[in-house]
Design a protein around this motif. Sequence first.
Motif, mmCIF file in Angstrom:
data_model
loop_
_atom_site.group_PDB
_atom_site.id
_atom_site.type_symbol
_atom_site.label_atom_id
_atom_site.label_comp_id
_atom_site.label_asym_id
_atom_site.label_seq_id
_atom_site.Cartn_x
_atom_site.Cartn_y
_atom_site.Cartn_z
ATOM 1 N N UNK A 101 6.521 9.852 -0.005
ATOM 2 C CA UNK A 101 5.599 8.726 -0.054
ATOM 3 C C UNK A 101 6.192 7.533 0.678
ATOM 4 N N UNK A 102 5.355 6.825 1.409
ATOM 5 C CA UNK A 102 5.765 5.599 2.079
ATOM 6 C C UNK A 102 5.062 4.417 1.422
ATOM 7 N N UNK A 103 5.725 3.294 1.457
ATOM 8 C CA UNK A 103 5.174 2.051 0.932
ATOM 9 C C UNK A 103 5.017 1.108 2.117
ATOM 10 N N UNK A 104 3.774 0.862 2.506
ATOM 11 C CA UNK A 104 3.500 0.028 3.670
ATOM 12 C C UNK A 104 3.557 -1.447 3.295
ATOM 13 N N UNK A 105 4.459 -2.176 3.934
ATOM 14 C CA UNK A 105 4.601 -3.612 3.705
ATOM 15 C C UNK A 105 3.521 -4.357 4.478
ATOM 16 N N UNK A 106 3.404 -4.035 5.773
ATOM 17 C CA UNK A 106 2.354 -4.618 6.605
ATOM 18 C C UNK A 106 2.188 -3.766 7.858
ATOM 19 N N UNK A 137 7.474 -0.530 6.804
ATOM 20 C CA UNK A 137 7.297 0.216 5.557
ATOM 21 C C UNK A 137 8.647 0.541 4.938
ATOM 22 N N UNK A 138 8.596 1.054 3.713
ATOM 23 C CA UNK A 138 9.773 1.545 3.003
ATOM 24 C C UNK A 138 9.457 2.945 2.509
ATOM 25 N N UNK A 139 10.507 3.739 2.326
ATOM 26 C CA UNK A 139 10.309 5.074 1.772
ATOM 27 C C UNK A 139 11.509 5.449 0.924
ATOM 28 N N UNK A 140 11.236 6.159 -0.151
ATOM 29 C CA UNK A 140 12.297 6.772 -0.937
ATOM 30 C C UNK A 140 12.449 8.195 -0.431
ATOM 31 N N UNK A 141 13.664 8.530 -0.028
ATOM 32 C CA UNK A 141 13.959 9.866 0.491
ATOM 33 C C UNK A 141 14.819 10.567 -0.554
ATOM 34 N N UNK A 142 14.308 11.677 -1.084
ATOM 35 C CA UNK A 142 14.983 12.370 -2.182
ATOM 36 C C UNK A 142 15.548 13.728 -1.792
ATOM 37 N N UNK A 150 0.841 -1.200 0.000
ATOM 38 C CA UNK A 150 0.000 0.000 0.000
ATOM 39 C C UNK A 150 0.882 1.259 0.000
ATOM 40 N N UNK A 151 0.585 2.182 -0.919
ATOM 41 C CA UNK A 151 1.324 3.451 -1.005
ATOM 42 C C UNK A 151 0.490 4.567 -0.398
ATOM 43 N N UNK A 152 1.169 5.472 0.361
ATOM 44 C CA UNK A 152 0.471 6.595 0.990
ATOM 45 C C UNK A 152 1.461 7.719 1.256
#
Length: 187
Positions: free
Chosen positions: A20-25, A41-46, A10-12
């Motif tokens: 944006x964060x990507x929720x794994x669980x 979760x995972x996140x791309x930090x730019x 899930x992206x939010x």
Amino acid sequence: MKVLRASDYKRMPWKNGGGETVEITVFPPNASVSDFDWRISMATVASDGPFSIFPGIDRTLSILDGNGMSLAIDGAAPVLLTRHSQPRSFAADVAVDATLPEGTITDLNVMTRRESFTHQVERASGSFSVSKQSDTETIIVLATGSVPMKSSQDSVVLEALDAVWIDDTIAIEARNIVCYVIRVNPL
């Protein structure tokens, strides 16, 4: 074991709106960023900037991709995290400023509500096995590349950034691939 495919995450938006964060669980299932008991979760930090504040939460951060991120945690001297660093744990309810000395990174973020849960994150590779240490322990393994896994009842190949929720013992052949073993326990 239950496989969590990266394509289904899930992206939010971040809590602070900066990315944006990507929720794994998350637990409980379908919890929001304000009422979870634990979250992976995972996140791309730019870009450089402050982390979101999460009252009553403990956090562990690992770098999955990129050339590192420097964290100034609660006014302390900055600490550089890289893909080769051990996961870094800290309180998520203190000021944290991040700088990217060499560009964009992707991180793995594990958070637990301090009053209810604890967690550990281990960076592992090669041949290893993972077992639950109690019936109440939750174990999730995230793979950074293609990795075969085998339990007594099933086998699966995880692709990059897929994860698996482990019910018993699993053998992992992560030759040149890094995996992150996440253990969550109730207090």
